[in-house]
Design a protein around this motif. Structure first.
Motif, PDB file in Angstrom:
ATOM      1  N   THR A   1       6.013  -4.197   1.426  1.00 24.09           N
ATOM      2  CA  THR A   1       6.589  -3.567   2.605  1.00 24.09           C
ATOM      3  C   THR A   1       6.798  -2.079   2.352  1.00 24.09           C
ATOM      4  O   THR A   1       7.016  -1.650   1.216  1.00 24.09           O
ATOM      5  N   ALA A   2       6.695  -1.303   3.410  1.00 20.39           N
ATOM      6  CA  ALA A   2       6.948   0.132   3.372  1.00 20.39           C
ATOM      7  C   ALA A   2       7.068   0.605   4.815  1.00 20.39           C
ATOM      8  O   ALA A   2       6.773  -0.144   5.754  1.00 20.39           O
ATOM      9  N   ARG A   3       7.507   1.838   5.002  1.00 20.71           N
ATOM     10  CA  ARG A   3       7.644   2.366   6.359  1.00 20.71           C
ATOM     11  C   ARG A   3       6.345   2.967   6.881  1.00 20.71           C
ATOM     12  O   ARG A   3       6.099   2.969   8.077  1.00 20.71           O
ATOM     13  N   ASN A   4       5.513   3.488   5.976  1.00 26.33           N
ATOM     14  CA  ASN A   4       4.317   4.215   6.368  1.00 26.33           C
ATOM     15  C   ASN A   4       3.142   3.263   6.612  1.00 26.33           C
ATOM     16  O   ASN A   4       2.587   2.680   5.680  1.00 26.33           O
ATOM     17  N   LYS A   5       2.755   3.099   7.881  1.00 24.45           N
ATOM     18  CA  LYS A   5       1.696   2.155   8.230  1.00 24.45           C
ATOM     19  C   LYS A   5       0.343   2.571   7.670  1.00 24.45           C
ATOM     20  O   LYS A   5      -0.463   1.720   7.277  1.00 24.45           O
ATOM     21  N   LYS A   6       0.087   3.868   7.618  1.00 20.66           N
ATOM     22  CA  LYS A   6      -1.200   4.336   7.095  1.00 20.66           C
ATOM     23  C   LYS A   6      -1.339   3.983   5.617  1.00 20.66           C
ATOM     24  O   LYS A   6      -2.416   3.553   5.164  1.00 20.66           O
ATOM     25  N   GLU A   7      -0.258   4.146   4.859  1.00 21.31           N
ATOM     26  CA  GLU A   7      -0.296   3.792   3.439  1.00 21.31           C
ATOM     27  C   GLU A   7      -0.475   2.284   3.255  1.00 21.31           C
ATOM     28  O   GLU A   7      -1.189   1.841   2.348  1.00 21.31           O
TER      29      GLU A   7
ATOM     30  N   CYS B   1      -3.565   0.241   1.343  1.00 16.87           N
ATOM     31  CA  CYS B   1      -3.378  -0.842   0.373  1.00 16.87           C
ATOM     32  C   CYS B   1      -4.177  -2.076   0.777  1.00 16.87           C
ATOM     33  O   CYS B   1      -4.781  -2.738  -0.070  1.00 16.87           O
ATOM     34  N   GLN B   2      -4.204  -2.359   2.066  1.00 17.80           N
ATOM     35  CA  GLN B   2      -4.966  -3.499   2.588  1.00 17.80           C
ATOM     36  C   GLN B   2      -6.452  -3.321   2.315  1.00 17.80           C
ATOM     37  O   GLN B   2      -7.156  -4.287   1.973  1.00 17.80           O
ATOM     38  N   ASP B   3      -6.941  -2.099   2.437  1.00 21.91           N
ATOM     39  CA  ASP B   3      -8.350  -1.823   2.153  1.00 21.91           C
ATOM     40  C   ASP B   3      -8.666  -2.040   0.676  1.00 21.91           C
ATOM     41  O   ASP B   3      -9.751  -2.499   0.315  1.00 21.91           O
ATOM     42  N   GLU B   4      -7.709  -1.674  -0.184  1.00 21.96           N
ATOM     43  CA  GLU B   4      -7.931  -1.761  -1.630  1.00 21.96           C
ATOM     44  C   GLU B   4      -7.702  -3.170  -2.169  1.00 21.96           C
ATOM     45  O   GLU B   4      -8.306  -3.556  -3.183  1.00 21.96           O
ATOM     46  N   MET B   5      -6.819  -3.929  -1.524  1.00 20.20           N
ATOM     47  CA  MET B   5      -6.491  -5.293  -1.964  1.00 20.20           C
ATOM     48  C   MET B   5      -6.573  -6.196  -0.742  1.00 20.20           C
ATOM     49  O   MET B   5      -5.600  -6.368  -0.013  1.00 20.20           O
ATOM     50  N   GLU B   6      -7.730  -6.787  -0.509  1.00 28.73           N
ATOM     51  CA  GLU B   6      -8.061  -7.415   0.766  1.00 28.73           C
ATOM     52  C   GLU B   6      -7.094  -8.516   1.188  1.00 28.73           C
ATOM     53  O   GLU B   6      -6.773  -8.650   2.363  1.00 28.73           O
ATOM     54  N   THR B   7      -6.624  -9.309   0.249  1.00 26.27           N
ATOM     55  CA  THR B   7      -5.800 -10.459   0.621  1.00 26.27           C
ATOM     56  C   THR B   7      -4.299 -10.167   0.588  1.00 26.27           C
ATOM     57  O   THR B   7      -3.489 -11.082   0.769  1.00 26.27           O
ATOM     58  N   ILE B   8      -3.948  -8.923   0.368  1.00 27.71           N
ATOM     59  CA  ILE B   8      -2.528  -8.563   0.339  1.00 27.71           C
ATOM     60  C   ILE B   8      -1.940  -8.671   1.752  1.00 27.71           C
ATOM     61  O   ILE B   8      -2.641  -8.467   2.749  1.00 27.71           O
ATOM     62  N   PHE B   9      -0.663  -8.997   1.830  1.00 22.18           N
ATOM     63  CA  PHE B   9       0.031  -9.080   3.114  1.00 22.18           C
ATOM     64  C   PHE B   9       0.962  -7.881   3.228  1.00 22.18           C
ATOM     65  O   PHE B   9       1.719  -7.584   2.300  1.00 22.18           O
ATOM     66  N   THR B  10       0.911  -7.193   4.363  1.00 27.69           N
ATOM     67  CA  THR B  10       1.732  -5.991   4.518  1.00 27.69           C
ATOM     68  C   THR B  10       2.702  -6.140   5.686  1.00 27.69           C
ATOM     69  O   THR B  10       2.397  -6.807   6.683  1.00 27.69           O
ATOM     70  N   TYR B  11       3.848  -5.512   5.531  1.00 25.55           N
ATOM     71  CA  TYR B  11       4.876  -5.516   6.570  1.00 25.55           C
ATOM     72  C   TYR B  11       5.452  -4.115   6.666  1.00 25.55           C
ATOM     73  O   TYR B  11       5.941  -3.568   5.668  1.00 25.55           O
ATOM     74  N   ALA B  12       5.391  -3.529   7.852  1.00 25.89           N
ATOM     75  CA  ALA B  12       5.946  -2.195   8.069  1.00 25.89           C
ATOM     76  C   ALA B  12       7.397  -2.310   8.511  1.00 25.89           C
ATOM     77  O   ALA B  12       7.687  -2.906   9.559  1.00 25.89           O
ATOM     78  N   GLY B  13       8.303  -1.777   7.713  1.00 27.84           N
ATOM     79  CA  GLY B  13       9.715  -1.862   8.057  1.00 27.84           C
ATOM     80  C   GLY B  13      10.566  -0.978   7.167  1.00 27.84           C
ATOM     81  O   GLY B  13      10.159  -0.608   6.062  1.00 27.84           O
TER      82      GLY B  13
ATOM     83  N   ASN C   1      12.575  -5.785  -6.171  1.00 30.42           N
ATOM     84  CA  ASN C   1      13.341  -4.807  -5.391  1.00 30.42           C
ATOM     85  C   ASN C   1      13.040  -3.413  -5.917  1.00 30.42           C
ATOM     86  O   ASN C   1      13.725  -2.897  -6.813  1.00 30.42           O
ATOM     87  N   ASN C   2      11.995  -2.812  -5.359  1.00 30.75           N
ATOM     88  CA  ASN C   2      11.530  -1.515  -5.844  1.00 30.75           C
ATOM     89  C   ASN C   2      11.874  -0.362  -4.916  1.00 30.75           C
ATOM     90  O   ASN C   2      11.967   0.791  -5.358  1.00 30.75           O
ATOM     91  N   VAL C   3      12.082  -0.628  -3.631  1.00 29.48           N
ATOM     92  CA  VAL C   3      12.280   0.472  -2.686  1.00 29.48           C
ATOM     93  C   VAL C   3      13.470   1.334  -3.106  1.00 29.48           C
ATOM     94  O   VAL C   3      14.494   0.835  -3.587  1.00 29.48           O
ATOM     95  N   GLY C   4      13.316   2.643  -2.952  1.00 31.83           N
ATOM     96  CA  GLY C   4      14.403   3.545  -3.326  1.00 31.83           C
ATOM     97  C   GLY C   4      14.039   4.984  -3.026  1.00 31.83           C
ATOM     98  O   GLY C   4      12.920   5.295  -2.606  1.00 31.83           O
ATOM     99  N   GLY C   5      14.990   5.857  -3.242  1.00 35.09           N
ATOM    100  CA  GLY C   5      14.751   7.269  -2.994  1.00 35.09           C
ATOM    101  C   GLY C   5      15.995   8.080  -3.288  1.00 35.09           C
ATOM    102  O   GLY C   5      17.091   7.535  -3.448  1.00 35.09           O
ATOM    103  N   SER C   6      15.799   9.382  -3.382  1.00 31.90           N
ATOM    104  CA  SER C   6      16.874  10.295  -3.744  1.00 31.90           C
ATOM    105  C   SER C   6      17.162  11.248  -2.596  1.00 31.90           C
ATOM    106  O   SER C   6      16.256  11.621  -1.838  1.00 31.90           O
TER     107      SER C   6
END
Length: 252
Positions: A37-43, A47-59, A86-91
């Protein structure tokens, strides 16, 4: 070493770039079913292009409703969640005196409360299976105040939470651990920006502050995460492991 991660369902927050993406790719290469999951849909699309079977969620993982929906959609897709990263984070902010209180709240929501909430959300399914692994990506700054005060405080809280939850969850076969990266260089890191702005100063920083004599890589963090998520780390419970080339000054 065969880590036994093939077919495992893995959820990685903040998984579209940097350390999170490296972690997702490492699990993907091991044959796991990976959701990010991430906020940036383009990113996420990249990832989907690079890892075909990965599941993505924008949120936005600062949003409690989005966190709940994320877990629900992954469970709907694959029926379980074996491993949560639990990797999401920022400063944000600057000095304590110059940082508004709402920025401290934002930092806690993103870096700490998302970790707490998502961990609680996956507990029922892991308890039912009497198995699971939760790994919290914190920072060496959570142990020795090396970054902005908002970030330091949130990561310190996450390290403490990791141990508290680990002692509680292991009774149900769920292992909770953490990884505390040091200065990691990747294309979207603050360190990359600083290297490009002043390579001489950054070279001096590396030589003076990192005993290993270089920045770490996102893949080196991912390798430790893979081990902790696997049954090879079956007796590692409540630990937060520094991945920093000796950079941390902490000796406990």
């Amino acid at each position: 070493m065969e880590l036994g991660l093939n077919g495992k369902v893995v959820l990685v927050t903040g998984g579209s770039k940097g350390i999170g993406k490296a972690i997702a790719k490492a699990f993907y290469d091991e044959g796991a079913k990976v959701a990010i999951t991430a906020r940036n849909k383009k990113e996420l699309e990249q990832c989907q292009d690079e890892m075909e079977t990965i599941f993505t969620y924008a949120g936005d993982m600062k949003d409690e409703a989005a966190r709940k929906e994320l877990v629900d959609v992954v469970l709907d897709k694959w029926g379980t969640i074996d491993i949560l990263i639990n990797n999401v984070g920022g400063s944000n902010g600057s000095t304590v005196a110059e940082t508004e209180l709402n920025l401290f709240r934002d930092a806690m929501e993103l870096n700490f409360f998302s970790t707490v909430d998502l961990s609680r959300l996956v507990l029922p399914v892991m308890k039912e299976r009497k198995n699971g692994a939760i790994i919290n990506i914190t920072s060496i700054s959570g142990r020795e105040s090396g970054s902005k005060p908002t970030y330091n405080a949130a990561k310190a809280a996450a390290i403490s939470f990791t141990k508290a939850m680990a002692d509680e969850a292991i009774k149900d076969g769920i292992r909770v651990n953490g990884v505390a990266p040091g200065s990691i260089l990747h294309p979207t890191s603050v360190w990359q920006t600083r290297v490009e702005a002043d390579p001489e100063a950054m070279n001096q920083f590396v030589q003076e502050k990192i005993p290993a004599g270089r920045f770490g890589t996102a893949e080196e963090v991912a390798n430790v995460v893979l081990f902790l998520a696997s049954d090879k780390a079956s007796w590692v419970v409540g630990a937060t492991i520094n991945v920093d080339g000796g950079q941390s000054k902490s000796n406990f």
